[in-house]
Structure formats: C-alpha cells, structure tokens
Scaffold this motif. Structure first.
Motif, PDB file in Angstrom:
ATOM      1  N   TRP A 146      -5.744  16.866   7.890  1.00 37.42           N
ATOM      2  CA  TRP A 146      -6.028  15.530   7.363  1.00 37.42           C
ATOM      3  C   TRP A 146      -7.492  15.207   7.602  1.00 37.42           C
ATOM      4  CZ3 TRP A 146      -2.417  10.959   6.956  1.00 37.42           C
ATOM      5  CH2 TRP A 146      -1.203  11.363   6.398  1.00 37.42           C
ATOM      6  N   ARG A 147      -8.131  14.644   6.585  1.00 40.04           N
ATOM      7  CA  ARG A 147      -9.528  14.219   6.705  1.00 40.04           C
ATOM      8  C   ARG A 147      -9.575  12.745   7.050  1.00 40.04           C
ATOM      9  NH1 ARG A 147     -10.376  16.884   1.024  1.00 40.04           N
ATOM     10  NH2 ARG A 147      -9.056  15.104   0.666  1.00 40.04           N
ATOM     11  N   ALA A 148     -10.744  12.248   7.329  1.00 47.22           N
ATOM     12  CA  ALA A 148     -10.914  10.835   7.670  1.00 47.22           C
ATOM     13  C   ALA A 148     -10.478   9.945   6.506  1.00 47.22           C
ATOM     14  CB  ALA A 148     -12.366  10.549   8.048  1.00 47.22           C
ATOM     15  N   ARG A 149     -10.733  10.395   5.290  1.00 48.02           N
ATOM     16  CA  ARG A 149     -10.336   9.626   4.106  1.00 48.02           C
ATOM     17  C   ARG A 149      -8.821   9.471   4.027  1.00 48.02           C
ATOM     18  NH1 ARG A 149     -12.096  11.953  -1.575  1.00 48.02           N
ATOM     19  NH2 ARG A 149     -10.041  12.874  -1.560  1.00 48.02           N
ATOM     20  N   ASP A 150      -8.082  10.502   4.436  1.00 50.62           N
ATOM     21  CA  ASP A 150      -6.628  10.425   4.435  1.00 50.62           C
ATOM     22  C   ASP A 150      -6.126   9.397   5.439  1.00 50.62           C
ATOM     23  OD1 ASP A 150      -6.526  12.468   2.532  1.00 50.62           O
ATOM     24  OD2 ASP A 150      -6.555  14.014   4.096  1.00 50.62           O
ATOM     25  N   TRP A 151      -6.705   9.421   6.649  1.00 51.39           N
ATOM     26  CA  TRP A 151      -6.305   8.456   7.672  1.00 51.39           C
ATOM     27  C   TRP A 151      -6.674   7.038   7.252  1.00 51.39           C
ATOM     28  CZ3 TRP A 151      -2.830   9.712  11.021  1.00 51.39           C
ATOM     29  CH2 TRP A 151      -2.711  11.033  11.427  1.00 51.39           C
ATOM     30  N   LEU A 152      -7.822   6.863   6.599  1.00 52.63           N
ATOM     31  CA  LEU A 152      -8.211   5.533   6.119  1.00 52.63           C
ATOM     32  C   LEU A 152      -7.249   5.035   5.046  1.00 52.63           C
ATOM     33  CD1 LEU A 152     -12.096   5.819   5.935  1.00 52.63           C
ATOM     34  CD2 LEU A 152     -10.777   4.270   7.373  1.00 52.63           C
ATOM     35  N   ALA A 153      -6.857   5.912   4.141  1.00 52.53           N
ATOM     36  CA  ALA A 153      -5.912   5.524   3.089  1.00 52.53           C
ATOM     37  C   ALA A 153      -4.561   5.146   3.682  1.00 52.53           C
ATOM     38  CB  ALA A 153      -5.747   6.662   2.084  1.00 52.53           C
ATOM     39  N   LEU A 154      -4.116   5.877   4.692  1.00 51.53           N
ATOM     40  CA  LEU A 154      -2.854   5.550   5.354  1.00 51.53           C
ATOM     41  C   LEU A 154      -2.940   4.194   6.036  1.00 51.53           C
ATOM     42  CD1 LEU A 154      -0.012   6.484   6.122  1.00 51.53           C
ATOM     43  CD2 LEU A 154      -1.015   7.503   8.170  1.00 51.53           C
ATOM     44  N   GLY A 155      -4.038   3.947   6.751  1.00 49.53           N
ATOM     45  CA  GLY A 155      -4.225   2.654   7.411  1.00 49.53           C
ATOM     46  C   GLY A 155      -4.299   1.510   6.415  1.00 49.53           C
ATOM     47  N   ALA A 156      -5.016   1.721   5.303  1.00 44.35           N
ATOM     48  CA  ALA A 156      -5.122   0.679   4.273  1.00 44.35           C
ATOM     49  C   ALA A 156      -3.762   0.399   3.651  1.00 44.35           C
ATOM     50  CB  ALA A 156      -6.125   1.099   3.207  1.00 44.35           C
ATOM     51  N   ALA A 157      -2.953   1.424   3.445  1.00 43.55           N
ATOM     52  CA  ALA A 157      -1.619   1.230   2.873  1.00 43.55           C
ATOM     53  C   ALA A 157      -0.745   0.412   3.817  1.00 43.55           C
ATOM     54  CB  ALA A 157      -0.969   2.581   2.578  1.00 43.55           C
ATOM     55  N   VAL A 158      -0.809   0.693   5.116  1.00 44.93           N
ATOM     56  CA  VAL A 158      -0.022  -0.073   6.087  1.00 44.93           C
ATOM     57  C   VAL A 158      -0.469  -1.525   6.105  1.00 44.93           C
ATOM     58  CG1 VAL A 158       0.437  -0.344   8.554  1.00 44.93           C
ATOM     59  CG2 VAL A 158       0.560   1.921   7.503  1.00 44.93           C
ATOM     60  N   VAL A 159      -1.775  -1.755   6.084  1.00 48.58           N
ATOM     61  CA  VAL A 159      -2.296  -3.124   6.079  1.00 48.58           C
ATOM     62  C   VAL A 159      -1.870  -3.851   4.801  1.00 48.58           C
ATOM     63  CG1 VAL A 159      -4.426  -4.475   5.928  1.00 48.58           C
ATOM     64  CG2 VAL A 159      -4.221  -2.660   7.625  1.00 48.58           C
ATOM     65  N   LEU A 160      -1.954  -3.194   3.636  1.00 54.46           N
ATOM     66  CA  LEU A 160      -1.548  -3.827   2.386  1.00 54.46           C
ATOM     67  C   LEU A 160      -0.069  -4.178   2.372  1.00 54.46           C
ATOM     68  CD1 LEU A 160      -3.558  -1.842  -0.282  1.00 54.46           C
ATOM     69  CD2 LEU A 160      -3.765  -4.251   0.270  1.00 54.46           C
ATOM     70  N   VAL A 161       0.768  -3.302   2.901  1.00 52.72           N
ATOM     71  CA  VAL A 161       2.193  -3.585   2.942  1.00 52.72           C
ATOM     72  C   VAL A 161       2.458  -4.757   3.884  1.00 52.72           C
ATOM     73  CG1 VAL A 161       4.418  -2.668   3.734  1.00 52.72           C
ATOM     74  CG2 VAL A 161       2.960  -1.288   2.268  1.00 52.72           C
ATOM     75  N   ALA A 162       1.784  -4.792   5.042  1.00 51.62           N
ATOM     76  CA  ALA A 162       1.973  -5.899   5.979  1.00 51.62           C
ATOM     77  C   ALA A 162       1.509  -7.215   5.383  1.00 51.62           C
ATOM     78  CB  ALA A 162       1.214  -5.604   7.281  1.00 51.62           C
ATOM     79  N   VAL A 163       0.364  -7.219   4.723  1.00 52.79           N
ATOM     80  CA  VAL A 163      -0.140  -8.446   4.091  1.00 52.79           C
ATOM     81  C   VAL A 163       0.800  -8.890   2.974  1.00 52.79           C
ATOM     82  CG1 VAL A 163      -2.006  -9.357   2.652  1.00 52.79           C
ATOM     83  CG2 VAL A 163      -2.545  -8.114   4.737  1.00 52.79           C
ATOM     84  N   GLY A 164       1.280  -7.955   2.175  1.00 54.22           N
ATOM     85  CA  GLY A 164       2.207  -8.291   1.112  1.00 54.22           C
ATOM     86  C   GLY A 164       3.516  -8.854   1.652  1.00 54.22           C
ATOM     87  N   ALA A 165       4.025  -8.282   2.747  1.00 50.77           N
ATOM     88  CA  ALA A 165       5.271  -8.790   3.334  1.00 50.77           C
ATOM     89  C   ALA A 165       5.082 -10.181   3.916  1.00 50.77           C
ATOM     90  CB  ALA A 165       5.767  -7.817   4.417  1.00 50.77           C
ATOM     91  N   LEU A 166       3.942 -10.416   4.551  1.00 54.34           N
ATOM     92  CA  LEU A 166       3.675 -11.744   5.105  1.00 54.34           C
ATOM     93  C   LEU A 166       3.424 -12.767   4.013  1.00 54.34           C
ATOM     94  CD1 LEU A 166       1.427 -10.797   8.131  1.00 54.34           C
ATOM     95  CD2 LEU A 166       3.814 -11.545   8.176  1.00 54.34           C
ATOM     96  N   TRP A 167       2.850 -12.327   2.916  1.00 59.39           N
ATOM     97  CA  TRP A 167       2.508 -13.248   1.827  1.00 59.39           C
ATOM     98  C   TRP A 167       3.764 -13.738   1.131  1.00 59.39           C
ATOM     99  CZ3 TRP A 167       0.328 -11.819  -3.525  1.00 59.39           C
ATOM    100  CH2 TRP A 167      -0.130 -12.957  -4.154  1.00 59.39           C
ATOM    101  N   LEU A 168       4.730 -12.838   0.964  1.00 58.45           N
ATOM    102  CA  LEU A 168       5.961 -13.222   0.264  1.00 58.45           C
ATOM    103  C   LEU A 168       6.807 -14.068   1.181  1.00 58.45           C
ATOM    104  CD1 LEU A 168       6.878  -9.900  -1.526  1.00 58.45           C
ATOM    105  CD2 LEU A 168       5.867 -11.927  -2.517  1.00 58.45           C
TER     106      LEU A 168
END
Length: 168
Positions: A146-168
């Motif tokens: 895994w490269r740094a870009r992969d870890w960043l994409a994984l972290g961004a996906a987790v943050v987006l899902v958390a923000v989306g769940a809190l928003w709804l």
C-alpha cells in the motif's frame, strides 16, 4: 424535477396548478424547489461516487483484498468492467446502422447487443477456466504494498462515511 409536484410542503407558494382527484392541488413552493434541488444534488453525488469507483478502482487489487467474498467481488468487478464495453458496443452498432441507412427501434437494437454480450461472456468464462478459476488450489499474484495515496483514500472514505452518517 418531480419533487415539487409530488410533495406538498411549504407556505411560500410560487405557482398553483390544477386540482387532480387523487393527488390534490398541484402547486410549487420554494420549500419544494429547495428540497428537490437538495435531493438532486444527493443523487448526483452518489452517481459521481459510483463513476469514480468504476473508473479509478483497480479491480485486481479489489479482488485480492476481499478473499472472504471472492465470488461476489468477482461479479461486481466484472459488471463494472463490462458496462463501458456494452456502451461502446451500443455506440458502434448505432454508427454501423447509420452508415447503412438502417433505423432500428430501441428494442430491436437489444438483440445484437445481447448476442455480443453473450459472446463476450463465453470468451471470459473460457479465459477464466483456462487460468484455473474455481480450482481448489488457487495461486496468488504478488500483492503490491500500500502506498501513502492508498492510506489517504481509505482515511478520506472513513471520514466521508462518518460525516454522511452524522449529517443524515
């Protein structure tokens, strides 16, 4: 587009239309327009997310990472890979028919597309069988780290899902 006509919310009516027996009075309010715009933007965001998934994801790495759901993952990966091919086949068929000055209806165009899809599916099944898919002793391709870009994409996906769940 349909939200103002199927919802009855709001007090700031912009247009009052006819009264339909089952639906009632068709009116358009600013609240309905705002709600329709919001839902349209949500639908557009989901569409863009799936487009990014289909275009940017490395399907081979996806298959390698989901060993516990291998058959389901194969089906999803094959479907997302074959949709652009089906679109290209439909475009090529329209161009070929237009060159021959032949007009087919939308239903009649499905027959050659279906035949082409079945042929492509048969070729894919033969290739998978030749590579040993489904045998008990499967081989593994080396996994790239895994490269740094992969870890960043994984972290961004987790943050987006958390923000989306809190928003709804």
């Amino acid at each position: 587009m349909l939200t103002p006509f199927v919802e009855v919310i709001g007090t700031h009516v912009l247009w009052t239309g006819p009264t339909i027996p089952v639906l009632g009075t068709l009116d358009v309010s600013t609240e309905e327009l705002r709600n329709g715009l919001f839902q349209g933007l949500r639908l557009g965001a989901v569409g863009l997310a799936f487009a990014a998934y289909a275009l940017l994801l490395d399907h081979d790495r996806l298959l390698a990472s989901a060993g516990w759901a291998r058959r389901s993952t194969v089906a999803v990966a094959l479907a997302t890979r074959l949709v652009p091919l089906l679109e290209r086949d439909a475009r090529d068929l329209r161009v070929a028919l237009r060159g021959r000055n032949v007009e087919l209806g939308p239903v009649r165009q499905l027959s050659p597309l279906l035949a082409g899809s079945l042929e492509r599916g048969l070729n894919l099944a033969e290739a998978m069988e030749a590579r040993g898919y489904g045998r008990a002793g499967r081989t593994r391709a080396p996994r790239p780290p895994w490269r740094a870009r992969d870890w960043l994409a994984l972290g961004a996906a987790v943050v987006l899902v958390a923000v989306g769940a809190l928003w709804l």
